[in-house]
Each structure stands twice: as structure tokens, then as C-alpha cells.
Write a protein that holds these residues in place. Structure first.
Motif, PDB file in Angstrom:
ATOM      1  N   ALA A  83      68.944  41.539  68.312  1.00  0.00           N
ATOM      2  CA  ALA A  83      70.163  41.836  67.553  1.00  0.00           C
ATOM      3  C   ALA A  83      69.822  42.128  66.095  1.00  0.00           C
ATOM      4  CB  ALA A  83      71.146  40.666  67.649  1.00  0.00           C
ATOM      5  N   GLY A  84      68.870  41.379  65.548  1.00  0.00           N
ATOM      6  CA  GLY A  84      68.416  41.648  64.177  1.00  0.00           C
ATOM      7  C   GLY A  84      67.810  43.029  64.036  1.00  0.00           C
ATOM      8  N   THR A  85      67.085  43.452  65.066  1.00  0.00           N
ATOM      9  CA  THR A  85      66.506  44.799  65.071  1.00  0.00           C
ATOM     10  C   THR A  85      67.612  45.852  65.039  1.00  0.00           C
ATOM     11  OG1 THR A  85      64.608  43.995  66.338  1.00  0.00           O
ATOM     12  CG2 THR A  85      64.980  46.381  66.329  1.00  0.00           C
ATOM     13  N   ALA A  86      68.641  45.648  65.857  1.00  0.00           N
ATOM     14  CA  ALA A  86      69.758  46.596  65.897  1.00  0.00           C
ATOM     15  C   ALA A  86      70.473  46.663  64.546  1.00  0.00           C
ATOM     16  CB  ALA A  86      70.738  46.205  66.996  1.00  0.00           C
ATOM     17  N   LEU A  87      70.685  45.524  63.920  1.00  0.00           N
ATOM     18  CA  LEU A  87      71.342  45.503  62.621  1.00  0.00           C
ATOM     19  C   LEU A  87      70.483  46.191  61.564  1.00  0.00           C
ATOM     20  CD1 LEU A  87      73.754  44.665  60.920  1.00  0.00           C
ATOM     21  CD2 LEU A  87      72.683  42.419  60.632  1.00  0.00           C
ATOM     22  N   GLU A  95      71.339  53.816  55.033  1.00  0.00           N
ATOM     23  CA  GLU A  95      70.545  54.255  53.878  1.00  0.00           C
ATOM     24  C   GLU A  95      70.216  55.745  53.958  1.00  0.00           C
ATOM     25  OE1 GLU A  95      68.198  50.092  52.912  1.00  0.00           O
ATOM     26  OE2 GLU A  95      67.227  51.570  54.199  1.00  0.00           O
ATOM     27  N   LEU A  96      70.005  56.238  55.166  1.00  0.00           N
ATOM     28  CA  LEU A  96      69.697  57.660  55.358  1.00  0.00           C
ATOM     29  C   LEU A  96      70.946  58.528  55.476  1.00  0.00           C
ATOM     30  CD1 LEU A  96      66.764  57.274  57.905  1.00  0.00           C
ATOM     31  CD2 LEU A  96      66.598  58.082  55.532  1.00  0.00           C
ATOM     32  N   LYS A  97      72.124  57.889  55.353  1.00  0.00           N
ATOM     33  CA  LYS A  97      73.426  58.565  55.450  1.00  0.00           C
ATOM     34  C   LYS A  97      73.673  59.129  56.847  1.00  0.00           C
ATOM     35  CE  LYS A  97      73.804  58.314  50.819  1.00  0.00           C
ATOM     36  NZ  LYS A  97      72.861  57.292  50.420  1.00  0.00           N
ATOM     37  N   LEU A  98      73.045  58.512  57.860  1.00  0.00           N
ATOM     38  CA  LEU A  98      73.279  58.906  59.246  1.00  0.00           C
ATOM     39  C   LEU A  98      74.518  58.233  59.816  1.00  0.00           C
ATOM     40  CD1 LEU A  98      69.617  58.659  60.615  1.00  0.00           C
ATOM     41  CD2 LEU A  98      70.855  60.725  59.928  1.00  0.00           C
ATOM     42  N   PHE A  99      74.798  57.025  59.330  1.00  0.00           N
ATOM     43  CA  PHE A  99      75.958  56.254  59.768  1.00  0.00           C
ATOM     44  C   PHE A  99      76.783  55.878  58.552  1.00  0.00           C
ATOM     45  CE2 PHE A  99      72.311  54.427  62.339  1.00  0.00           C
ATOM     46  CZ  PHE A  99      72.478  55.257  63.426  1.00  0.00           C
ATOM     47  N   PRO A 133      68.838  52.194  48.884  1.00  0.00           N
ATOM     48  CA  PRO A 133      67.817  51.145  48.862  1.00  0.00           C
ATOM     49  C   PRO A 133      67.333  50.870  47.442  1.00  0.00           C
ATOM     50  CG  PRO A 133      67.126  53.009  50.238  1.00  0.00           C
ATOM     51  CD  PRO A 133      68.436  53.363  49.642  1.00  0.00           C
ATOM     52  N   ALA A 134      67.247  49.601  47.110  1.00  0.00           N
ATOM     53  CA  ALA A 134      66.813  49.204  45.769  1.00  0.00           C
ATOM     54  C   ALA A 134      65.296  49.169  45.644  1.00  0.00           C
ATOM     55  CB  ALA A 134      67.388  47.837  45.432  1.00  0.00           C
ATOM     56  N   LEU A 135      64.607  49.080  46.772  1.00  0.00           N
ATOM     57  CA  LEU A 135      63.158  48.881  46.732  1.00  0.00           C
ATOM     58  C   LEU A 135      62.511  49.497  47.961  1.00  0.00           C
ATOM     59  CD1 LEU A 135      60.724  47.346  45.400  1.00  0.00           C
ATOM     60  CD2 LEU A 135      61.353  45.397  46.839  1.00  0.00           C
ATOM     61  N   ARG A 136      61.363  50.100  47.742  1.00  0.00           N
ATOM     62  CA  ARG A 136      60.529  50.604  48.842  1.00  0.00           C
ATOM     63  C   ARG A 136      59.151  49.975  48.701  1.00  0.00           C
ATOM     64  NH1 ARG A 136      62.609  55.082  51.584  1.00  0.00           N
ATOM     65  NH2 ARG A 136      64.429  55.953  50.568  1.00  0.00           N
ATOM     66  N   ILE A 137      58.606  49.583  49.825  1.00  0.00           N
ATOM     67  CA  ILE A 137      57.260  49.028  49.857  1.00  0.00           C
ATOM     68  C   ILE A 137      56.461  49.875  50.841  1.00  0.00           C
ATOM     69  CG2 ILE A 137      55.848  47.011  50.394  1.00  0.00           C
ATOM     70  CD1 ILE A 137      58.317  45.290  49.660  1.00  0.00           C
ATOM     71  N   PHE A 138      55.424  50.532  50.353  1.00  0.00           N
ATOM     72  CA  PHE A 138      54.635  51.467  51.155  1.00  0.00           C
ATOM     73  C   PHE A 138      55.548  52.486  51.827  1.00  0.00           C
ATOM     74  CE2 PHE A 138      51.974  47.540  51.292  1.00  0.00           C
ATOM     75  CZ  PHE A 138      50.979  48.006  50.446  1.00  0.00           C
ATOM     76  N   ASN A 144      63.884  49.031  56.791  1.00  0.00           N
ATOM     77  CA  ASN A 144      62.876  49.634  57.670  1.00  0.00           C
ATOM     78  C   ASN A 144      61.836  48.594  58.083  1.00  0.00           C
ATOM     79  OD1 ASN A 144      62.661  52.658  55.631  1.00  0.00           O
ATOM     80  ND2 ASN A 144      64.127  52.179  57.231  1.00  0.00           N
ATOM     81  N   TRP A 145      61.380  47.815  57.121  1.00  0.00           N
ATOM     82  CA  TRP A 145      60.424  46.743  57.430  1.00  0.00           C
ATOM     83  C   TRP A 145      61.035  45.743  58.392  1.00  0.00           C
ATOM     84  CZ3 TRP A 145      55.484  47.023  57.026  1.00  0.00           C
ATOM     85  CH2 TRP A 145      54.897  47.806  56.034  1.00  0.00           C
ATOM     86  N   ASN A 146      62.314  45.454  58.199  1.00  0.00           N
ATOM     87  CA  ASN A 146      62.953  44.474  59.066  1.00  0.00           C
ATOM     88  C   ASN A 146      63.059  44.965  60.503  1.00  0.00           C
ATOM     89  OD1 ASN A 146      64.090  41.982  59.667  1.00  0.00           O
ATOM     90  ND2 ASN A 146      66.156  42.710  59.266  1.00  0.00           N
TER      91      ASN A 146
END
Length: 168
Positions: A83-87, A95-99, A133-138, A144-146
Motif C-alpha cells: 500500500a505504501g508503494t501504491a501511495l 509530481e509529474l502532473k500525471l494525476f 518536489p522540494a528535493l531530489r537525491i541522485f 520516487n525513492w519511497n
């Protein structure tokens, strides 16, 4: 064979516990650095808050011979992190303006219709946008990381749950 199976499940429960604690700890550190979480970010933490004690329970149950209870906990962990993956996937799409995101934290801010509306909106002055998104890591956002972390934890938990039963 039984000892090896319990040992594998115990290691899995401890890995899930460690990764979940590290993930929440990382989120808190990033927040302490000044990156305020949005509403969806806060909701993505719920599986971790529930999963940490559940993983600890599974590990303790396995140490005390409660394989059945541990298997139930592992199944619940798998579902929780799925469920966390789905969220997280949904948040990444926002964030990508897809939804479309929740109205509380996405899109243009609404104007107050009355002074009462204005006063009640003062409590929400620090609204953090869910679609920026306030922050990107790599090159990946935190949502995305989540996706990756939650999917990995779900997979680990479900694999341990589905493994053969002790004594089988």
C-alpha cells in the motif's frame, strides 16, 4: 531445516525493521534540514509507523518460537508496504502532473471567500505543494525513492511469509 527457516525469517524481519527505521530517520533528518513535508509525504510515513512495531513483533515472535504469529505479521508487513508503494507511486505521478493531487496541496491556491475563510486559512499558511518536489537525491524525488524502498520491503516480507512452514 526448521532452524534455518526461522533464522531466515528472523533476518528478514530485522532487515525490514532496520530499513524502516533508517527510512523514517532519514525523512526526519531531511525535515530538520528545512525541507517541510507535504500532505502526501506525511501520509507515506504511515506504513513505516505501523511497520516498525510490526517488524519488531515478528522478530520477537520468531525468537520465542511463535512462527505462526510471525508469518501473519510478515504478511501484514507485505500488504502494508505494498500500500505504501501504491501511495508513493501516486505521489510521484502527482509530481509529474500525471494525476491530480489532493486539493489541499496541489494546483493553484484558492482565494478566501470571506474573512472567516481567510482566518481559517491562516492555520494552513505553511502548505507545502504536493506537486512540486522540494528535493531530489541522485535525480529521484523522495516519493520516487519511497517507491523503491516500499516495494523492496513488501517483496521481502511477502517472500518470507510465503516460504515453507517450519516442519513442512
Amino acid at each position: 531445516m526448521i532452524a534455518a527457516l526461522v533464522s531466515t525469517r528472523l533476518r528478514t524481519a530485522l532487515v525490514i525493521l532496520g530499513v524502516a527505521v533508517a527510512t523514517i530517520g532519514g525523512a526526519w533528518i531531511i525535515e530538520a534540514m528545512g525541507f517541510a513535508p507535504c500532505e502526501l509525504c506525511l501520509k507515506q510515513r504511515i506504513p513505516y509507523y505501523a511497520g516498525i512495531p510490526l517488524a519488531a513483533f515478528a522478530a520477537i515472535a520468531l525468537q520465542r518460537g511463535g512462527e505462526g504469529a510471525a508469518r501473519i505479521a510478515l504478511a501484514l508487513l507485505g500488504l502494508l508496504f505494498a500500500a505504501g508503494t501504491a501511495l508513493a507511486f501516486y505521489h510521484s505521478g502527482v509530481e509529474l502532473k500525471l494525476f491530480p493531487g489532493p486539493s489541499e496541496c496541489s494546483g493553484a491556491m484558492r482565494k478566501a471567500g470571506s474573512f472567516g475563510d481567510f482566518r481559517s486559512s491562516l492555520d494552513k499558511m505553511k502548505v507545502v505543494s504536493c506537486d512540486r518536489p522540494a528535493l531530489r537525491i541522485f535525480a529521484l524525488t523522495l516519493s520516487n525513492w519511497n517507491i523503491l524502498i516500499s516495494a523492496g520491503l513488501a517483496g521481502l516480507a511477502l517472500r518470507a511469509w510465503r516460504g515453507p512452514r517450519a516442519g513442512a
